[in-house]
Write a protein that holds these residues in place. Structure first.
Motif, PDB file in Angstrom:
ATOM      1  N   THR A  45      63.520  54.088  11.732  1.00 42.01           N
ATOM      2  CA  THR A  45      63.461  52.983  12.680  1.00 42.01           C
ATOM      3  C   THR A  45      64.744  52.684  13.438  1.00 42.01           C
ATOM      4  OG1 THR A  45      63.960  51.348  10.963  1.00 42.01           O
ATOM      5  CG2 THR A  45      61.632  51.823  11.387  1.00 42.01           C
ATOM      6  N   GLN A  46      65.918  52.860  12.844  1.00 43.89           N
ATOM      7  CA  GLN A  46      67.130  52.422  13.535  1.00 43.89           C
ATOM      8  C   GLN A  46      68.376  53.101  12.987  1.00 43.89           C
ATOM      9  OE1 GLN A  46      68.814  48.534  12.547  1.00 43.89           O
ATOM     10  NE2 GLN A  46      68.743  48.024  14.719  1.00 43.89           N
ATOM     11  N   PRO A  64      65.418  57.698  16.006  1.00 42.31           N
ATOM     12  CA  PRO A  64      64.924  56.388  16.442  1.00 42.31           C
ATOM     13  C   PRO A  64      65.907  55.771  17.440  1.00 42.31           C
ATOM     14  CG  PRO A  64      66.099  56.140  14.407  1.00 42.31           C
ATOM     15  CD  PRO A  64      66.121  57.610  14.732  1.00 42.31           C
ATOM     16  N   GLU A  65      65.707  54.514  17.732  1.00 42.43           N
ATOM     17  CA  GLU A  65      66.655  53.813  18.596  1.00 42.43           C
ATOM     18  C   GLU A  65      68.024  53.796  17.920  1.00 42.43           C
ATOM     19  OE1 GLU A  65      66.914  48.983  18.253  1.00 42.43           O
ATOM     20  OE2 GLU A  65      65.126  49.827  19.142  1.00 42.43           O
ATOM     21  N   ASP A  84      63.195  59.969  22.129  1.00 37.29           N
ATOM     22  CA  ASP A  84      62.327  58.917  22.649  1.00 37.29           C
ATOM     23  C   ASP A  84      62.966  57.539  22.534  1.00 37.29           C
ATOM     24  OD1 ASP A  84      60.201  60.444  23.528  1.00 37.29           O
ATOM     25  OD2 ASP A  84      59.229  60.432  21.580  1.00 37.29           O
ATOM     26  N   GLY A  85      63.815  57.335  21.531  1.00 37.90           N
ATOM     27  CA  GLY A  85      64.419  56.025  21.301  1.00 37.90           C
ATOM     28  C   GLY A  85      65.577  55.754  22.246  1.00 37.90           C
TER      29      GLY A  85
END
Length: 120
Positions: A45-46, A64-65, A84-85
């Motif tokens: 996720t991060q 992820p981001e 993509d993030g």
């Protein structure tokens, strides 16, 4: 799958340490890490880096981001077909993003590091 927090890691002057994280982590947070390479199989996720210098992130899987705050001299290596993030830079300088073409369904950090260079 857990969060991974890495704080205050640095190598001796003139050297670079390597931290290898096997498996998947939910979040990866690096704080005050200097002269360190971090190889991580996957982050869900991060990714957050704060006050890091001369840091190299080698990211397997789909990144992820990512957020880099007060960082300098950071290199990020990942597979180009998985980006993509968002990548947010807040008061950071000298950030280099490197991508490697995908050669298999799941790219691991060691695949990225040993990939041949392709120029077009």
């Amino acid at each position: 799958t857990q969060d991974v927090d890495v704080q205050h890691v640095w190598a001796e002057e003139g050297r670079t340490g390597t931290l290898v994280i096997r498996g998947t982590c939910r979040k990866l947070r690096l704080h005050e890490c200097n002269h360190v390479k971090v190889h991580v199989d996957a982050v869900l996720t991060q990714i957050r880096c704060v006050e890091c210098e001369n840091l190299v992130l080698v990211l397997g899987g789909e990144p992820p981001e990512m957020s880099l705050k007060f960082c300098a001299g950071v290199g990020v290596m990942m597979c180009n077909s998985f980006i993509d993030g968002a990548i947010a830079l807040d008061r950071s300088a000298g950030v280099v993003l490197s991508t490697v073409p995908r050669t298999q369904p799941i790219m691991m950090p060691q695949d990225l590091v040993t990939a041949p260079a392709v120029f077009s």
